[in-house]
Design a protein around this motif. Structure first.
Motif, PDB file in Angstrom:
ATOM      1  N   THR A 231       0.999   5.782  -9.669  1.00  0.00           N
ATOM      2  CA  THR A 231       0.715   5.817  -8.243  1.00  0.00           C
ATOM      3  C   THR A 231       1.974   5.714  -7.402  1.00  0.00           C
ATOM      4  O   THR A 231       2.976   5.177  -7.843  1.00  0.00           O
ATOM      5  CB  THR A 231      -0.257   4.688  -7.849  1.00  0.00           C
ATOM      6  OG1 THR A 231      -0.621   4.838  -6.488  1.00  0.00           O
ATOM      7  CG2 THR A 231       0.366   3.319  -8.045  1.00  0.00           C
ATOM      8  N   SER A 232       1.884   6.236  -6.211  1.00  0.00           N
ATOM      9  CA  SER A 232       2.952   6.044  -5.231  1.00  0.00           C
ATOM     10  C   SER A 232       2.415   5.224  -4.062  1.00  0.00           C
ATOM     11  O   SER A 232       2.940   5.267  -2.966  1.00  0.00           O
ATOM     12  CB  SER A 232       3.502   7.391  -4.758  1.00  0.00           C
ATOM     13  OG  SER A 232       2.482   8.186  -4.219  1.00  0.00           O
ATOM     14  N   GLY A 233       1.358   4.480  -4.309  1.00  0.00           N
ATOM     15  CA  GLY A 233       0.737   3.627  -3.301  1.00  0.00           C
ATOM     16  C   GLY A 233      -0.701   4.020  -3.077  1.00  0.00           C
ATOM     17  O   GLY A 233      -1.228   4.933  -3.699  1.00  0.00           O
ATOM     18  N   SER A 234      -1.347   3.329  -2.163  1.00  0.00           N
ATOM     19  CA  SER A 234      -2.737   3.651  -1.850  1.00  0.00           C
ATOM     20  C   SER A 234      -2.863   4.350  -0.503  1.00  0.00           C
ATOM     21  O   SER A 234      -3.948   4.763  -0.116  1.00  0.00           O
ATOM     22  CB  SER A 234      -3.597   2.381  -1.880  1.00  0.00           C
ATOM     23  OG  SER A 234      -3.080   1.416  -0.989  1.00  0.00           O
TER      24      SER A 234
ATOM     25  N   ASP B 147      -2.152   0.352  -5.360  1.00  0.00           N
ATOM     26  CA  ASP B 147      -1.020  -0.296  -4.715  1.00  0.00           C
ATOM     27  C   ASP B 147       0.209  -0.333  -5.619  1.00  0.00           C
ATOM     28  O   ASP B 147       0.124  -0.120  -6.824  1.00  0.00           O
ATOM     29  CB  ASP B 147      -1.389  -1.727  -4.319  1.00  0.00           C
ATOM     30  CG  ASP B 147      -2.492  -1.759  -3.269  1.00  0.00           C
ATOM     31  OD1 ASP B 147      -2.592  -0.800  -2.489  1.00  0.00           O
ATOM     32  OD2 ASP B 147      -3.246  -2.750  -3.244  1.00  0.00           O
ATOM     33  N   ILE B 148       1.346  -0.635  -5.007  1.00  0.00           N
ATOM     34  CA  ILE B 148       2.615  -0.822  -5.702  1.00  0.00           C
ATOM     35  C   ILE B 148       2.872  -2.324  -5.776  1.00  0.00           C
ATOM     36  O   ILE B 148       2.690  -3.045  -4.788  1.00  0.00           O
ATOM     37  CB  ILE B 148       3.780  -0.167  -4.924  1.00  0.00           C
ATOM     38  CG1 ILE B 148       3.523   1.311  -4.687  1.00  0.00           C
ATOM     39  CG2 ILE B 148       5.118  -0.420  -5.612  1.00  0.00           C
ATOM     40  CD1 ILE B 148       3.588   2.163  -5.911  1.00  0.00           C
TER      41      ILE B 148
ATOM     42  N   SER C  11       0.812  -1.220   0.000  1.00  0.00           N
ATOM     43  CA  SER C  11       0.000   0.000   0.000  1.00  0.00           C
ATOM     44  C   SER C  11       0.844   1.267   0.000  1.00  0.00           C
ATOM     45  O   SER C  11       0.315   2.345  -0.268  1.00  0.00           O
ATOM     46  CB  SER C  11      -0.964   0.003   1.195  1.00  0.00           C
ATOM     47  OG  SER C  11      -0.234  -0.079   2.398  1.00  0.00           O
ATOM     48  N   THR C  12       2.146   1.157   0.282  1.00  0.00           N
ATOM     49  CA  THR C  12       3.010   2.340   0.268  1.00  0.00           C
ATOM     50  C   THR C  12       4.293   2.057  -0.516  1.00  0.00           C
ATOM     51  O   THR C  12       4.771   0.915  -0.565  1.00  0.00           O
ATOM     52  CB  THR C  12       3.427   2.789   1.692  1.00  0.00           C
ATOM     53  OG1 THR C  12       4.254   1.784   2.269  1.00  0.00           O
ATOM     54  CG2 THR C  12       2.215   3.071   2.558  1.00  0.00           C
ATOM     55  N   ARG C  13       4.837   3.092  -1.100  1.00  0.00           N
ATOM     56  CA  ARG C  13       6.114   2.971  -1.798  1.00  0.00           C
ATOM     57  C   ARG C  13       7.218   2.636  -0.795  1.00  0.00           C
ATOM     58  O   ARG C  13       8.148   1.898  -1.094  1.00  0.00           O
ATOM     59  CB  ARG C  13       6.427   4.286  -2.532  1.00  0.00           C
ATOM     60  CG  ARG C  13       7.734   4.288  -3.284  1.00  0.00           C
ATOM     61  CD  ARG C  13       7.723   3.217  -4.363  1.00  0.00           C
ATOM     62  NE  ARG C  13       9.042   3.054  -4.941  1.00  0.00           N
ATOM     63  CZ  ARG C  13       9.264   2.979  -6.228  1.00  0.00           C
ATOM     64  NH1 ARG C  13       8.272   3.051  -7.095  1.00  0.00           N
ATOM     65  NH2 ARG C  13      10.489   2.819  -6.674  1.00  0.00           N
TER      66      ARG C  13
ATOM     67  N   ALA D  95       7.300  -1.056  -0.332  1.00  0.00           N
ATOM     68  CA  ALA D  95       7.829  -1.700  -1.536  1.00  0.00           C
ATOM     69  C   ALA D  95       9.349  -1.555  -1.597  1.00  0.00           C
ATOM     70  O   ALA D  95      10.066  -2.510  -1.904  1.00  0.00           O
ATOM     71  CB  ALA D  95       7.180  -1.108  -2.780  1.00  0.00           C
ATOM     72  N   ASP D  96       9.856  -0.360  -1.284  1.00  0.00           N
ATOM     73  CA  ASP D  96      11.305  -0.134  -1.275  1.00  0.00           C
ATOM     74  C   ASP D  96      11.991  -0.992  -0.217  1.00  0.00           C
ATOM     75  O   ASP D  96      13.071  -1.535  -0.451  1.00  0.00           O
ATOM     76  CB  ASP D  96      11.620   1.344  -1.025  1.00  0.00           C
ATOM     77  CG  ASP D  96      11.293   2.228  -2.203  1.00  0.00           C
ATOM     78  OD1 ASP D  96      11.121   1.710  -3.330  1.00  0.00           O
ATOM     79  OD2 ASP D  96      11.208   3.461  -2.019  1.00  0.00           O
ATOM     80  N   LEU D  97      11.359  -1.129   0.932  1.00  0.00           N
ATOM     81  CA  LEU D  97      11.910  -1.960   2.000  1.00  0.00           C
ATOM     82  C   LEU D  97      11.978  -3.423   1.553  1.00  0.00           C
ATOM     83  O   LEU D  97      12.954  -4.126   1.825  1.00  0.00           O
ATOM     84  CB  LEU D  97      11.062  -1.813   3.267  1.00  0.00           C
ATOM     85  CG  LEU D  97      11.587  -2.497   4.527  1.00  0.00           C
ATOM     86  CD1 LEU D  97      12.967  -1.960   4.908  1.00  0.00           C
ATOM     87  CD2 LEU D  97      10.603  -2.290   5.665  1.00  0.00           C
TER      88      LEU D  97
END
Length: 102
Positions: free
Chosen positions: A47-50, A72-73, A14-16, A19-21
């Motif tokens: 998007t950069s997430g929800s 979402d990502i 739900s967040t960038r 996803a990066d983590l």
């Protein structure tokens, strides 16, 4: 004999930030090459997430609304069949909403 066939695992976040983590954990804990990890929108929208996170969520005047929170990502990773359980565990541990194989 070990199964070294290639499998693609997909996970939605739900967040960038999450996803990066996930990418960092896959690289550092499993030794997966960054060229085998792909990050993109899970929808047709940019998007950069929800959900807001990081700098979007901690702005002096409240949550920023200028970022595209349109979905979402998705993180997908090409791995060997022997890595499936470890990779799924990492993705779930860092907050994946959904994890699928295929």
């Amino acid at each position: 004999m070990a199964d070294d066939s290639t499998v693609t695992i997909r996970a939605s976040f739900s967040t960038r930030e999450a996803a990066d983590l996930a990418v960092e954990h896959l690289v550092q804990q499993q030794g997966i090459s960054r060229r085998d990890i792909f990050v993109q929108s899970a929808t047709d929208e940019n998007t950069s997430g929800s959900m807001a996170s990081g700098g979007d969520a901690s702005h002096d005047e409240g949550t920023r609304d200028d970022g595209a929170l349109e979905g979402d990502i998705e993180v997908s990773v090409d791995i060997t069949a022997g890595q499936i359980a470890a990779v799924q565990g990492i993705l779930e541990d860092v907050g994946a909403i959904r994890v699928s194989k295929g």
